[in-house]
Enzyme design. Structure first.
Site: not given
Ligand code: B16
Ligand code: MG
Length: 215
Positions: A10, A12
Site C-alpha cells: 500500500d 499512503d
Molecule cells: P486520492 P492508500 C488511500 O491511499 C488513502 O489512504 C485514502 O485516505 C485516500 O482517500 C485514498 O487513497 C484516495 O486517494 O484522493 O489521492 O485518490 O492508503 O490506498 O495508498
Molecule cells: Mg494506506
C-alpha cells in the site's frame, strides 16, 4: 508450503506518510463548508477512495449536497491535497521502506504498489520511487476500492503472479480485509498493526522481518 514471490505495498501509510496532507486538505474543505471534522474522523478515511471518504465526511453535514456539488467538493479537496503533496520529498519515505525494497530485490522477490490513490504517480515521483516497482496498481485502474480486493488482484496480475503467491503490506483495516478477500497474506503495520485478522503484524516496516514471512 506457499512461497511468497511478490510483495504488494500500500502507498499512503506504508511507503510514505501522506495522512497529514489528506487530513489538512479535507479539514480545509470541511471548515469552508462548516462541517465538523477532526483527526478521529480522518482515521476512518484510511485506504478508502476519495468519493467514499467524502461520503463519510458528509455524514456530519447539516445541509444536503447534490451529486454535482459533491463532485465539486471532492475536486476542491484534491486541489488542496495536490498542492500539499508537491512538497513531499524522498525524506518523507517511511522508516524501513527503502531497506525492505532493497532486501526483496536482492532475493528476487517482485514488488508492486497497490494503492487506492489516484495521485499515486505524482506521489511516487515526488519521493523518487517512480521507477522502483515492478508494477503499480492504483485508484486510476480500478472500479471498486478497498475492502474490495480489486487493486491487489490487479497488482498480482501485473506482476504475473497468482494471488496466493503474494503478501500485501497495509496500514488500513480495509486494506487488510481486501488482501485476505483476494486470497493473499497480509502484514498489518501502523494503524493496522493490531488487526487480529492480519496474517502478520508489526508496528512499522522498520520493525518487520519481511524476509522471514516469505515462506
Ligand atoms: P486520492 P492508500 C488511500 O491511499 C488513502 O489512504 C485514502 O485516505 C485516500 O482517500 C485514498 O487513497 C484516495 O486517494 O484522493 O489521492 O485518490 O492508503 O490506498 O495508498
Ligand atoms: Mg494506506
Amino acid at each position: 508450503m506457499t512461497l511468497i514471490r511478490g510483495v504488494i505495498f500500500d502507498l499512503d501509510g506504508v511507503i510514505v506518510s501522506t495522512d497529514d496532507c489528506h487530513y489538512r486538505a479535507w479539514k480545509r474543505m470541511a471548515d469552508e463548508e462548516h462541517i465538523a471534522f477532526d483527526r478521529a474522523d480522518n482515521e476512518r478515511l484510511r485506504g478508502v477512495s476519495r468519493m467514499e471518504s467524502l461520503a463519510i465526511i458528509l455524514e456530519r453535514a447539516t445541509v444536503p449536497y447534490t451529486d454535482a456539488q459533491k463532485a465539486a467538493l471532492a475536486a476542491r479537496k484534491n486541489e488542496y491535497y495536490v498542492e500539499l503533496i508537491h512538497s513531499l520529498t524522498p525524506a518523507d519515505i517511511l522508516p524501513g521502506a527503502l531497506e525492505t525494497l532493497a532486501a526483496l530485490k536482492t532475493k528476487g522477490v517482485k514488488i508492486a504498489i497497490g494503492s487506492s490513490s489516484r495521485n499515486t504517480p505524482l506521489i511516487l515521483k515526488q519521493i523518487g520511487l517512480d521507477k522502483a516497482f515492478d508494477a503499480v496498481a492504483d485508484g486510476n485502474g480500478i472500479t471498486h476500492s478497498k475492502p474490495d480486493p480489486e487493486v491487489f488482484l490487479l497488482a498480482a496480475r501485473l506482476l504475473g503472479l497468482a494471488p496466493a503467491d503474494c503478501l500485501v503490506v497495509e496500514d488500513a483495516d480495509a486494506g487488510v480485509q481486501a488482501a485476505l478477500a483476494g486470497g493473499m497474506k497480509a502484514l498489518g503495520v501502523g494503524s493496522a498493526a493490531n488487526n487480529p485478522t492480519a496474517t502478520y503484524r508489526a508496528q512499522s516496516l522498520a520493525e518487520a522481518d519481511l524476509t522471514a514471512m516469505l515462506r
